[in-house]
Design an enzyme around this catalytic site. Structure first.
Site, PDB file in Angstrom:
ATOM      1  N   CYS A   1       0.830  -1.209   0.000  1.00  0.00           N
ATOM      2  CA  CYS A   1       0.000   0.000   0.000  1.00  0.00           C
ATOM      3  C   CYS A   1       0.868   1.265   0.000  1.00  0.00           C
ATOM      4  O   CYS A   1       1.517   1.555  -0.987  1.00  0.00           O
ATOM      5  CB  CYS A   1      -0.967  -0.056   1.183  1.00  0.00           C
TER       6      CYS A   1
ATOM      7  N   HIS B   1      -3.527  -5.657   1.093  1.00  0.00           N
ATOM      8  CA  HIS B   1      -2.850  -5.849   2.380  1.00  0.00           C
ATOM      9  C   HIS B   1      -2.777  -7.317   2.775  1.00  0.00           C
ATOM     10  O   HIS B   1      -3.684  -7.805   3.470  1.00  0.00           O
ATOM     11  CB  HIS B   1      -3.615  -5.098   3.473  1.00  0.00           C
TER      12      HIS B   1
ATOM     13  N   GLU C   1      -0.971  -8.560   5.047  1.00  0.00           N
ATOM     14  CA  GLU C   1      -0.809  -8.646   6.514  1.00  0.00           C
ATOM     15  C   GLU C   1      -2.153  -8.571   7.241  1.00  0.00           C
ATOM     16  O   GLU C   1      -2.231  -8.870   8.430  1.00  0.00           O
ATOM     17  CB  GLU C   1       0.161  -7.556   7.009  1.00  0.00           C
TER      18      GLU C   1
END
Lengths: 218, 83
Positions: A86, A186, A188
């Site tokens: 990002c 994302h 994560e």
């Protein structure tokens, strides 16, 4: 011993703790490195998401010129593994380590949702645990995610549907040598099924495989 | 003696890069106000003062600021005007 991963933190970064958690869950020993720091000696460098310097001027523009970014450049140029998520992707682009530009979504809005993606390159340190053409889901959360293509980037990830106006639905690209991977979604935030899907885990496990396979460069 | 020189920098997306903000504002001007606006692009302007020994040197400083940080040459173009 677990491989060491640097989580770079700029003023305004806000996905650093999620990234730290994800790295730890996958089997890395993460450490935070702030914008004055140096990433030399790590097995992996992650530039997490957020709003470094409040997106002033352009997303990632100021962060790209900080001392730690110079050390990221030196690390990447030696072949070190760099993952930009990002805002981290935007920083890598502003540093010129990945080609193209990331501009405001064509909708003019901040988009925060799970999206369908297609893996288009698995012959790299970041996505080897996926199958070519595999469809996965990851969350996105960005206002400046419209990828503007310059030249012929190595596309590793595409949106299945157009979500933000990106050229050719590009969601993630690799550097020429494939040691740098930048993506808007994302991984994560997709580490445990409890939170929806856990496709993100395979990104971090792929990197782990690559390092454990003796491929460490720096 | 160095003098202060004042410039305006106009930064725009390159012609082939879409500008969703400009497109939206154009639609409002056409749809709500019935104005015959055929194109509208929104960029940014930077109001900047520098110290230099000559206008030429001042402009060179401003251009360096553009190239180093203010402009992303991959997607943007710029013009410098002394005021």
């Amino acid at each position: 011993m677990n491989p060491k991963a640097a989580v770079v933190v700029y003023p305004g970064t806000n996905c650093d703790r999620d990234t730290y958690y994800a790295l730890e869950l996958a089997g890395f020993t993460p450490e935070y490195v702030d914008w004055h720091g140096d990433v030399k000696g790590y097995d992996l460098v992650v530039l997490p998401g957020g709003f470094s310097y409040g997106d002033y001027l352009r997303a990632g523009a100021v962060a790209a010129r900080e001392p730690v970014s110079k050390s990221v450049r030196a690390y990447a140029e030696k072949g070190g593994l760099v993952l930009g998520i990002c805002n981290g992707f935007q920083v890598l682009m502003e540093m010129g380590l990945l080609p193209g530009g990331l501009l405001e979504n064509t909708s003019g809005t901040f988009i925060c949702k799970w999206v369908d993606l297609e893996i288009t390159d698995t012959d790299n340190p970041f996505l080897s645990r996926f199958k070519q053409g595999e469809k996965i889901k990851l969350p996105i959360a960005h206002a400046f995610g419209r990828y503007v293509k310059v030249g012929d980037p190595k596309v590793a990830l595409r949106y299945v549907e157009d979500v933000n106006g990106s050229d050719e639905k590009i969601a993630g690209i690799l550097s020429e040598d494939k040691n740098i991977f930048g993506l808007m979604p994302h991984p994560e935030r997709a580490m445990e099924k409890l939170l929806g899907w856990d496709y993100g885990k395979n990104v971090f496990l792929s990197i782990l495989d690559w390092i454990r396979g003796g491929n460490r460069v720096v | 003696m160095p003098q202060t020189y004042h410039f305006m920098i106009d930064i725009q997306y390159k012609g082939n890069v879409r500008d969703p903000r400009g497109e939206t504002i154009r639609k409002v001007l056409v749809g709500e106000y019935n104005l015959p606006v055929t194109s509208l692009r929104i960029g940014k302007s930077v109001n900047i003062e520098v110290e230099a020994d000559s206008p030429e040197e001042a402009e060179a400083i401003v251009r360096k600021a553009c190239e180093e940080l203010l402009v992303n040459p991959v997607v943007e173009q710029y013009e410098v005007r002394m005021i």
